[in-house]
Design an enzyme around this catalytic site. Structure first.
Site, PDB file in Angstrom:
ATOM      1  N   ASP A   1     -14.221  40.119  -0.034  1.00 43.79           N
ATOM      2  CA  ASP A   1     -13.368  40.123   1.147  1.00 43.79           C
ATOM      3  C   ASP A   1     -13.724  41.233   2.109  1.00 43.79           C
ATOM      4  O   ASP A   1     -13.811  42.398   1.725  1.00 43.79           O
ATOM      5  CB  ASP A   1     -11.928  40.313   0.657  1.00 43.79           C
ATOM      6  CG  ASP A   1     -10.942  40.368   1.797  1.00 43.79           C
ATOM      7  OD1 ASP A   1     -11.034  39.508   2.685  1.00 43.79           O
ATOM      8  OD2 ASP A   1     -10.091  41.267   1.796  1.00 43.79           O
TER       9      ASP A   1
ATOM     10  N   GLY B   1      -7.171  37.776  12.220  1.00 43.77           N
ATOM     11  CA  GLY B   1      -6.111  38.225  13.116  1.00 43.77           C
ATOM     12  C   GLY B   1      -4.739  37.587  12.996  1.00 43.77           C
ATOM     13  O   GLY B   1      -3.821  38.054  13.661  1.00 43.77           O
TER      14      GLY B   1
ATOM     15  N   CYS C   1      -1.623  42.753  10.849  1.00 43.81           N
ATOM     16  CA  CYS C   1      -2.951  42.826  11.439  1.00 43.81           C
ATOM     17  C   CYS C   1      -2.905  43.129  12.938  1.00 43.81           C
ATOM     18  O   CYS C   1      -2.193  42.457  13.680  1.00 43.81           O
ATOM     19  CB  CYS C   1      -3.594  41.465  11.203  1.00 43.81           C
ATOM     20  SG  CYS C   1      -5.138  41.256  11.997  1.00 43.81           S
TER      21      CYS C   1
HETATM   22  N1  LIG Z   1      -8.299  38.748   8.064  1.00 43.62           N
HETATM   23  C1  LIG Z   1      -8.297  39.658   9.002  1.00 43.62           C
HETATM   24  O1  LIG Z   1      -8.056  39.395  10.167  1.00 43.62           O
HETATM   25  C2  LIG Z   1      -8.632  41.063   8.674  1.00 43.62           C
HETATM   26  C3  LIG Z   1      -8.512  41.518   7.394  1.00 43.62           C
HETATM   27  N2  LIG Z   1      -8.708  42.840   7.084  1.00 43.62           N
HETATM   28  C4  LIG Z   1      -8.560  43.260   5.703  1.00 43.62           C
HETATM   29  O2  LIG Z   1      -8.615  44.651   5.580  1.00 43.62           O
HETATM   30  C5  LIG Z   1      -9.312  45.047   4.395  1.00 43.62           C
HETATM   31  C6  LIG Z   1     -10.395  46.031   4.726  1.00 43.62           C
HETATM   32  O3  LIG Z   1     -11.468  45.329   5.302  1.00 43.62           O
HETATM   33  P1  LIG Z   1     -12.647  45.979   6.139  1.00 43.62           P
HETATM   34  O4  LIG Z   1     -12.130  46.732   7.303  1.00 43.62           O
HETATM   35  O5  LIG Z   1     -13.628  44.905   6.394  1.00 43.62           O
HETATM   36  O6  LIG Z   1     -13.233  47.096   5.176  1.00 43.62           O
HETATM   37  P2  LIG Z   1     -14.453  47.100   4.123  1.00 43.62           P
HETATM   38  O7  LIG Z   1     -14.258  48.274   3.292  1.00 43.62           O
HETATM   39  O8  LIG Z   1     -14.593  45.783   3.473  1.00 43.62           O
HETATM   40  O9  LIG Z   1     -15.735  47.390   5.004  1.00 43.62           O
HETATM   41  C7  LIG Z   1     -16.234  46.612   6.024  1.00 43.62           C
HETATM   42  C8  LIG Z   1     -17.728  46.922   6.240  1.00 43.62           C
HETATM   43  O10 LIG Z   1     -18.195  46.124   7.299  1.00 43.62           O
HETATM   44  C9  LIG Z   1     -18.665  46.947   8.380  1.00 43.62           C
HETATM   45  N3  LIG Z   1     -18.236  46.332   9.629  1.00 43.62           N
HETATM   46  C10 LIG Z   1     -19.034  45.976  10.643  1.00 43.62           C
HETATM   47  N4  LIG Z   1     -18.329  45.423  11.635  1.00 43.62           N
HETATM   48  C11 LIG Z   1     -17.052  45.434  11.231  1.00 43.62           C
HETATM   49  C12 LIG Z   1     -15.831  45.019  11.829  1.00 43.62           C
HETATM   50  N5  LIG Z   1     -15.800  44.498  13.042  1.00 43.62           N
HETATM   51  N6  LIG Z   1     -14.687  45.204  11.166  1.00 43.62           N
HETATM   52  C13 LIG Z   1     -14.683  45.770   9.940  1.00 43.62           C
HETATM   53  N7  LIG Z   1     -15.804  46.192   9.309  1.00 43.62           N
HETATM   54  C14 LIG Z   1     -16.974  46.013   9.963  1.00 43.62           C
HETATM   55  C15 LIG Z   1     -18.023  48.298   8.131  1.00 43.62           C
HETATM   56  O11 LIG Z   1     -18.830  49.359   8.617  1.00 43.62           O
HETATM   57  P3  LIG Z   1     -18.256  50.444   9.650  1.00 43.62           P
HETATM   58  O12 LIG Z   1     -16.883  50.844   9.156  1.00 43.62           O
HETATM   59  O13 LIG Z   1     -19.225  51.553   9.614  1.00 43.62           O
HETATM   60  O14 LIG Z   1     -18.167  49.743  10.963  1.00 43.62           O
HETATM   61  C16 LIG Z   1     -17.979  48.359   6.622  1.00 43.62           C
HETATM   62  O15 LIG Z   1     -19.230  48.727   6.098  1.00 43.62           O
HETATM   63  C17 LIG Z   1      -9.780  43.745   3.752  1.00 43.62           C
HETATM   64  O16 LIG Z   1      -8.843  43.374   2.781  1.00 43.62           O
HETATM   65  C18 LIG Z   1      -9.744  42.757   4.893  1.00 43.62           C
HETATM   66  O17 LIG Z   1      -9.505  41.429   4.481  1.00 43.62           O
HETATM   67  C19 LIG Z   1      -9.074  43.721   8.042  1.00 43.62           C
HETATM   68  C20 LIG Z   1      -9.180  43.337   9.358  1.00 43.62           C
HETATM   69  C21 LIG Z   1      -9.037  41.960   9.764  1.00 43.62           C
HETATM   70  N1  LIG Z   2      -6.536  42.689  10.657  1.00 45.30           N
HETATM   71  C1  LIG Z   2      -5.930  42.969   9.502  1.00 45.30           C
HETATM   72  N2  LIG Z   2      -5.650  41.956   8.659  1.00 45.30           N
HETATM   73  C2  LIG Z   2      -5.076  42.281   7.513  1.00 45.30           C
HETATM   74  C3  LIG Z   2      -4.734  43.588   7.183  1.00 45.30           C
HETATM   75  N3  LIG Z   2      -4.173  43.575   5.968  1.00 45.30           N
HETATM   76  C4  LIG Z   2      -4.194  42.307   5.555  1.00 45.30           C
HETATM   77  N4  LIG Z   2      -4.725  41.523   6.486  1.00 45.30           N
HETATM   78  C5  LIG Z   2      -4.918  40.071   6.442  1.00 45.30           C
HETATM   79  O1  LIG Z   2      -3.649  39.420   6.459  1.00 45.30           O
HETATM   80  C6  LIG Z   2      -3.590  38.488   5.399  1.00 45.30           C
HETATM   81  C7  LIG Z   2      -2.160  38.217   4.971  1.00 45.30           C
HETATM   82  O2  LIG Z   2      -1.427  37.723   6.056  1.00 45.30           O
HETATM   83  P1  LIG Z   2       0.177  37.708   6.116  1.00 45.30           P
HETATM   84  O3  LIG Z   2       0.520  37.219   7.478  1.00 45.30           O
HETATM   85  O4  LIG Z   2       0.611  36.767   5.048  1.00 45.30           O
HETATM   86  O5  LIG Z   2       0.623  39.099   5.857  1.00 45.30           O
HETATM   87  C8  LIG Z   2      -4.454  39.137   4.336  1.00 45.30           C
HETATM   88  O6  LIG Z   2      -4.863  38.263   3.329  1.00 45.30           O
HETATM   89  C9  LIG Z   2      -5.610  39.647   5.174  1.00 45.30           C
HETATM   90  O7  LIG Z   2      -6.532  38.657   5.512  1.00 45.30           O
HETATM   91  C10 LIG Z   2      -5.009  44.601   8.118  1.00 45.30           C
HETATM   92  O8  LIG Z   2      -4.720  45.809   7.916  1.00 45.30           O
HETATM   93  N5  LIG Z   2      -5.617  44.254   9.260  1.00 45.30           N
HETATM   94  K   LIG Z   3      -1.189  39.522  13.814  1.00 45.99           K
END
Ligand SMILES: NC(=O)C1=CN([C@@H]2O[C@H](COP(=O)(O)OP(=O)(O)OC[C@H]3O[C@@H](n4cnc5c(N)ncnc54)[C@H](OP(=O)(O)O)[C@@H]3O)[C@@H](O)[C@H]2O)C=CC1
Ligand SMILES: Nc1nc2c(ncn2[C@@H]2O[C@H](COP(=O)(O)O)[C@@H](O)[C@H]2O)c(=O)[nH]1
Ligand SMILES: [K+]
Length: 478
Positions: free
Chosen positions: A245, A297, A302
């Site tokens: 993830d 998003g 989020c």
């Molecule tokens: N479903 C959603 O909309 C989202 C979900 N999340 C949740 O938050 C948690 C943390 O995720 P995450 O922030 O990916 O952390 P991770 O620890 O998984 O790291 C993400 C990696 O991807 C790189 N990266 C490059 N571009 C991006 C970008 N646009 N956004 C994030 N990382 C990027 C980061 O490098 P560097 O930091 O150097 O850029 C880092 O190495 C997960 O559970 C994720 O599902 C987070 C945001 C959106």
């Molecule tokens: N952009 C972000 N997305 C996040 C973060 N923490 C979790 N999530 C995403 O939301 C779903 C759950 O959605 P919900 O509406 O049921 O709460 C989760 O599975 C991730 O994909 C965050 O900090 N930033």
């Molecule tokens: K949202």
């Protein structure tokens, strides 16, 4: 699925924008609907608790699996701890709830701390391995916190024999006017708890169990560090589904990690995400994903869309991604933005095999957080996003102060949100009842007895904001 009057929309839509049109149906009962997912995860209901620290811990995982769903232990939990959690879950009874137990000289204060941990609302008082009494919230009311349980416990205890048929257990509880009873083995040792509701649920839900009959659980890894080694350790620990993830799932590091993990030839499904386009699905499936997680998003915690403008309304994202996954013989999970049972039904209609829920489940007894009361006495738990400053601080606790400061730069989530427990539905099982009864009903309105048929037969219309408002119940006059 098709759009009503075949009017394919020119813009992207989310759950509130759409509705389901009823079909002529030959399905006589909502109980005739089979909700199993068919995506290889072994889930008998299409619900997954999200890999969020404020949502999925051991109690959430066992409770959801008992109802046939799955919870994903988040990637921030150290691998050795996940190993312990998996072993603990595998030791739980697949049908009976885990009892809260205390000795007769235990004190009321401690019992009051334990009671909100579980939906069944009772502490069983145990002496020499045998149940001798039961203490509920009501017994503790107006009592000094240092009072010993033996002086307030109810000694009129019904016990049920292990293996008793659920309906028989329900009748015994009902006839004896008991809300719950410990279930005991031949030696009189407690093996679990049955409430009337749990006995009823045992007839309505099939637990999600592995080949050995043990409850199933999923766990997640991120894409940083030694993801391959972490995946190996989790697979060795006995997880049933592996989730890879990251926020931007359609990135090359994800593809690289997926290839490495696929090369381990795990005998459990690999889920990867998050993406919102057909191209994203193709790339992750080609790299080895069995299931692709969809949603950028929509999550309640989020802030990505506000910070970056990136994302896509969730209904259209799921529809496009599920269509592509189906062409490739694979599946998608709809992840995020679910606030009502209808949203789950719509994600399934769009073709998701399962639907992930995070924040909604944070406001339940079974989520890991402690309950708090607001000024009006309403109970809530704190939720936070996995990309919030709070989660990043927890995740990077072992890094140098400079590294931590750098990593905190890109927060994309809320650090504290209050998720209120619904007084009518304080347990995640209550929420599951509401969701599952909703989607069983959606299926019969569509004339479907399985989720595959539901997706095939669903007719989706597009509504105005007024149309959506019309569908909401009205609890005061206007
Ligand atoms: N479903 C959603 O909309 C989202 C979900 N999340 C949740 O938050 C948690 C943390 O995720 P995450 O922030 O990916 O952390 P991770 O620890 O998984 O790291 C993400 C990696 O991807 C790189 N990266 C490059 N571009 C991006 C970008 N646009 N956004 C994030 N990382 C990027 C980061 O490098 P560097 O930091 O150097 O850029 C880092 O190495 C997960 O559970 C994720 O599902 C987070 C945001 C959106
Ligand atoms: N952009 C972000 N997305 C996040 C973060 N923490 C979790 N999530 C995403 O939301 C779903 C759950 O959605 P919900 O509406 O049921 O709460 C989760 O599975 C991730 O994909 C965050 O900090 N930033
Ligand atoms: K949202």
């Amino acid at each position: 699925m098709r759009f009503h009057h075949d009017r394919v929309p020119g813009q992207d839509l989310t759950f509130s924008d759409v509705f389901l049109v009823p079909n002529r149906s030959a399905v006589n009962s909502r109980l005739d609907v089979d909700l199993s997912t068919g995506d290889g995860t072994g889930a008998s209901i299409p619900i997954v608790a999200a890999n969020m620290t404020a949502v999925s811990g051991r109690r959430m995982a066992e409770t959801i699996a008992r109802c046939g769903g799955l919870a994903v232990i988040p990637q921030d939990i150290p691998v050795e701890v996940v190993g312990e959690v998996v072993s603990w879950i595998k030791e739980r009874h697949p049908v009976y709830d885990t009892p809260l137990v205390m000795p007769p000289n235990g004190i009321v204060g401690e019992a009051l701390n334990l009671l909100p941990k579980r939906g069944h609302g009772a502490v069983i008082v145990v002496e020499d391995g045998r149940a001798v009494g039961v203490v509920t919230d009501a017994d503790c009311e107006g009592v000094d916190r240092y009072t010993q349980l033996e002086s307030i416990m109810s000694r009129e205890l019904l016990t049920l024999p292990a293996g008793i048929a659920a309906e028989e257990a329900f009748d015994q509880l009902h006839d004896g006017r008991h809300r719950l009873a410990p279930v005991v083995d031949e030696a009189g040792r407690i093996v679990g708890i049955l409430t009337r509701q749990r006995a009823l649920r045992a007839t309505l839900y099939q637990p999600a169990v592995d080949a050995a009959g043990k409850l199933r659980v999923a766990a997640a890894i991120g894409i940083n560090g030694d993801a391959e080694q972490k995946a190996k350790s989790l697979l060795d620990a006995g997880i049933d589904v592996l989730v890879i993830d990251t926020a931007h799932g359609h990135q090359e590091r994800m593809i690289e990690v997926l290839r490495l993990v696929r090369a381990l030839q795990p005998d459990v499904p690999i889920v990867a995400g998050n993406v919102v386009t057909a191209e994203g699905v193709t790339d992750l499936v080609e790299a080895g994903a069995d299931i692709v997680k969809v949603g950028v998003g929509p999550g309640a915690m989020c802030t990505t869309r506000m910070q970056t403008a990136v994302g896509r309304p969730q209904f259209s994202a799921v529809l496009e991604c599920a269509t592509r996954a189906r062409e490739l013989g694979k599946h998608v999970w709809a992840d995020g933005g679910v606030r009502h049972p209808r949203d789950v039904a719509l994600a399934l209609a769009a073709g998701a095999s399962s639907v992930m829920i995070g924040s909604w489940f944070a406001g339940t007894y079974e989520s890991p957080g402690d309950p708090h009361r607001d000024n009006d006495g309403r109970i809530y738990k704190e939720s936070f996003g996995m990309a919030s400053a709070r989660a990043v601080a927890l995740r990077t606790a072992d890094d140098s102060p400079f590294q931590r400061a750098r990593k905190s730069f890109f927060g994309e989530g809320i650090s504290t949100a209050r998720m209120y427990l619904d007084p009518e539905r304080p347990s995640v099982e209550d929420l599951l009842d509401s969701i599952v009864s909703g989607i069983r009903s959606s299926c019969t309105y569509a004339g479907a007895t399985t989720l595959a048929e539901f997706h095939e037969r669903a007719i989706v219309g597009i509504q105005t904001a007024a149309g959506y408002t019309e569908g909401r119940p009205v609890d005061t006059s206007w």
